[in-house]
Design an enzyme around this catalytic site. Structure first.
Site, PDB file in Angstrom:
ATOM      1  N   GLN A  80      -5.966  24.617  53.793  1.00 46.49           N
ATOM      2  CA  GLN A  80      -5.786  26.035  54.133  1.00 46.49           C
ATOM      3  C   GLN A  80      -4.633  26.226  55.128  1.00 46.49           C
ATOM      4  O   GLN A  80      -4.682  27.088  55.997  1.00 46.49           O
ATOM      5  CB  GLN A  80      -7.083  26.614  54.697  1.00 46.49           C
ATOM      6  N   SER A  81      -3.582  25.434  54.986  1.00 44.07           N
ATOM      7  CA  SER A  81      -2.462  25.518  55.920  1.00 44.07           C
ATOM      8  C   SER A  81      -1.720  26.848  55.808  1.00 44.07           C
ATOM      9  O   SER A  81      -1.217  27.213  54.737  1.00 44.07           O
ATOM     10  CB  SER A  81      -1.490  24.373  55.626  1.00 44.07           C
ATOM     11  N   ASN A  82      -1.645  27.559  56.928  1.00 44.91           N
ATOM     12  CA  ASN A  82      -0.826  28.780  56.977  1.00 44.91           C
ATOM     13  C   ASN A  82       0.655  28.425  56.939  1.00 44.91           C
ATOM     14  O   ASN A  82       1.476  29.176  56.423  1.00 44.91           O
ATOM     15  CB  ASN A  82      -1.113  29.548  58.270  1.00 44.91           C
TER      16      ASN A  82
END
Ligand SMILES: *Cc1c(COP(=O)(O)O)cnc(C)c1O
Length: 323
Positions: free
Chosen positions: A73-75
């Site tokens: 879930q890396s922004n």
């Protein structure tokens, strides 16, 4: 300060807003927010500022493919994929672990932006990244490595300049509080604070690292960032303010403090935090305010770093859902 090549695509300056209802609920402190969740690129976030400098370098080097790595879930990966699409680069993301059964939140957006997803599985992240990079090179794809979290001296310099932006908005808080992880945001703010003669405190709430590790990382990166900007300043790990009391059950694991912080910001201010970074940092800020850590009457600026797409991941949404 030395002028660095930069592509301009972030929506800047980001607004500074007062949070009167939250401030009242916490009693005696004045809380402001700097809206870097509204940097304008694909739902915003702090990586957008860093990418303005990193993409300028990629263009100058004649790169065709941007490669970076991160959590599922890396922004950072989502903003890199969007920036790559905007400027016509290919994008390869090396993501931790195995491909999950369903796509949601940032991962869904990565695929929407056409990024090629590579799963690191059991392989160490750095090793997986090096392999993907070498393969892209062999295939003639002219890869450019965007560092983890965008946190190289070049990426961090964006937050040194963001400090100047804040002061131009005539905001002079006693404290600047935010989520700190790969350290680029904090290193840039610390360097910028020195460069612009800031007298207040820059306090990073650690999301996933013990304080001593993050302090050393930030001091090192602030040093190389100041060097890159042509400023002669010395940074020591002891001078870096990090609070690592809110690590909970680890990176990405939401708990009661994050749930309360996200709910308070939502219901008192109509503002979205995220379950991984800003929810944790805000939980720290709230707890410190309740403990009386901030002297009465002082002004605290919460530097919002984005991340809301992760609210739409099933496990987080189920945890936060109130009915
Ligand atoms: C990456 C990120 C951070 C941490 O910033 P660093 O520069 O890596 O320390 C904080 N908040 C959000 C929402 C992020 O995506």
């Amino acid at each position: 300060m030395r002028n660095l090549p930069r592509l301009r695509f972030a929506h800047l300056p980001t607004p500074v807003e007062e949070l009167p209802r939250l401030s009242e609920a916490l009693g005696g402190v004045q809380i402001l927010v700097k809206r870097d969740d509204q940097t304008g690129l694909a739902l915003g976030g702090n990586k957008t500022r860093k990418l303005e400098f990193l993409l300028a370098e990629a263009q100058m080097e004649g790169a065709r493919t941007l490669i970076t790595a991160g959590a599922v879930q890396s922004n950072h990966c989502r903003q890199t994929a969007a920036a790559a699409a905007h400027f016509g680069f290919d994008c390869i993301l090396v993501l931790a672990g195995e491909k999950p059964g369903s796509m949601s939140g940032n991962l869904f957006l990565d695929s929407l932006f056409g990024a090629q997803l590579e799963w690191a599985g059991n392989t160490n992240r750095e090793v997986a990244l090096a392999e993907v990079f070498a393969a892209a090179q062999r295939q003639g794809r002219r890869p450019f490595l965007i560092p983890y979290g965008g946190s190289s001296p070049l990426g961090a310099s964006a937050y040194a300049l963001a400090f100047g932006e804040l002061l131009e908005q005539e905001v002079h808080p006693d404290w600047i509080v935010f989520a700190s992880s790969s350290g680029g945001t904090q290193a840039g703010l610390v360097a910028g604070g020195k460069i612009y003669g800031y007298r207040g405190q820059v306090l990073g709430i650690s999301v996933d690292e013990p304080a001593t590790i993050l302090q050393a990382r930030v001091a090192d990166l602030a040093q190389s960032t100041a060097n890159l900007l042509g400023e002669t300043i010395t940074f020591k790990a002891d001078d870096i303010l990090v609070n690592a009391d809110y690590l909970g059950a680890g990176y990405g694991v939401i708990g009661e403090p994050e749930r309360e912080a996200i709910t308070l910001f939502a219901r008192l201010e109509g503002l979205l935090l995220d379950p991984v970074y800003t929810g944790r940092a805000a939980a720290g800020l709230i707890d410190l305010a309740r403990q009386g850590f901030f002297p009465a009457g002082q002004q605290i600026l919460f530097w919002h770093t984005g991340g809301a797409p992760a609210l739409f991941v099933d496990s987080y949404r189920d945890y936060l859902g109130a009915w």
